[in-house]
Design a protein around this motif. Structure first.
Motif, mmCIF file in Angstrom:
data_model
loop_
_atom_site.group_PDB
_atom_site.id
_atom_site.type_symbol
_atom_site.label_atom_id
_atom_site.label_comp_id
_atom_site.label_asym_id
_atom_site.label_seq_id
_atom_site.Cartn_x
_atom_site.Cartn_y
_atom_site.Cartn_z
ATOM 1 N N THR A 40 0.824 -1.211 0.000
ATOM 2 C CA THR A 40 0.000 0.000 0.000
ATOM 3 C C THR A 40 0.857 1.260 0.000
ATOM 4 N N THR A 45 1.474 2.284 -5.455
ATOM 5 C CA THR A 45 0.145 2.630 -5.953
ATOM 6 C C THR A 45 0.253 3.512 -7.189
ATOM 7 N N TYR A 46 1.191 4.451 -7.144
ATOM 8 C CA TYR A 46 1.413 5.319 -8.296
ATOM 9 C C TYR A 46 1.880 4.505 -9.501
ATOM 10 N N VAL A 48 1.325 1.355 -10.134
ATOM 11 C CA VAL A 48 0.227 0.520 -10.651
ATOM 12 C C VAL A 48 -0.745 1.361 -11.469
ATOM 13 N N THR A 49 -1.114 2.541 -10.939
ATOM 14 C CA THR A 49 -2.056 3.384 -11.687
ATOM 15 C C THR A 49 -1.429 3.941 -12.948
ATOM 16 N N LYS A 50 -0.132 4.171 -12.906
ATOM 17 C CA LYS A 50 0.558 4.668 -14.099
ATOM 18 C C LYS A 50 0.563 3.608 -15.195
ATOM 19 N N ASN A 51 0.712 2.356 -14.792
ATOM 20 C CA ASN A 51 0.785 1.267 -15.775
ATOM 21 C C ASN A 51 -0.564 0.612 -16.038
ATOM 22 N N LEU A 52 -1.624 1.150 -15.491
ATOM 23 C CA LEU A 52 -2.953 0.570 -15.683
ATOM 24 C C LEU A 52 -3.380 0.515 -17.153
#
Length: 135
Positions: A40, A45-46, A48-52
């Motif tokens: 967490t 988190t950044y 994961v969201t960047k590579n989403l």
């Protein structure tokens, strides 16, 4: 030239220890990677969201791959079924053609005509000639 020590005989305790250490390091690296991805921590988190979008693209490619494979298998099944149908129709055509050839021989026609009371001519046909009268 290095020889394969594993294949040729038993390993010494030192070599076994080296191999187990290398294996433990690899397992630890994998666990660390997985922990960093699923933690967490704001940085993970950044990431994961960047590579989403990339992950979504890979998932979409997977779906396309699965659907393409499904369509290809269905097409192969259909081609096999149609090939069997063509063979069967070819056999039907050949058997019907042979039966028709047998039924249209002169002797078969004569046998069927005898059941109707008709007989075959034994004498040659007569030519009828018309005589024209000049006026």
């Amino acid at each position: 030239m290095a020889r394969n020590r594993i294949k040729n005989g038993e390993l010494s305790e030192e070599v076994q220890e080296e191999m187990s250490d290398e294996l433990e390091e690899k397992v630890e690296e994998t666990q660390n990677f997985l922990r960093s991805v699923f933690s967490t921590n704001p940085l993970s988190t950044y990431l994961v969201t960047k590579n989403l979008p990339f992950i979504a693209f890979i998932a979409l490619l997977g779906l396309f791959y699965i659907s393409n494979r499904h369509l290809a298998e269905n097409t192969v099944r259909r081609i096999d079924r149609l090939g069997k149908d063509v063979k069967e129709l070819g056999w039907d055509y050949k058997s019907l053609h042979a039966e028709l050839m047998k039924l249209t021989t002169q002797t078969e026609i004569a046998k069927r005509a005898d059941t109707l009371g008709l007989t075959e001519r034994t004498e040659p046909p007569i030519k009828i000639e018309l005589v024209k009268k000049d006026k």
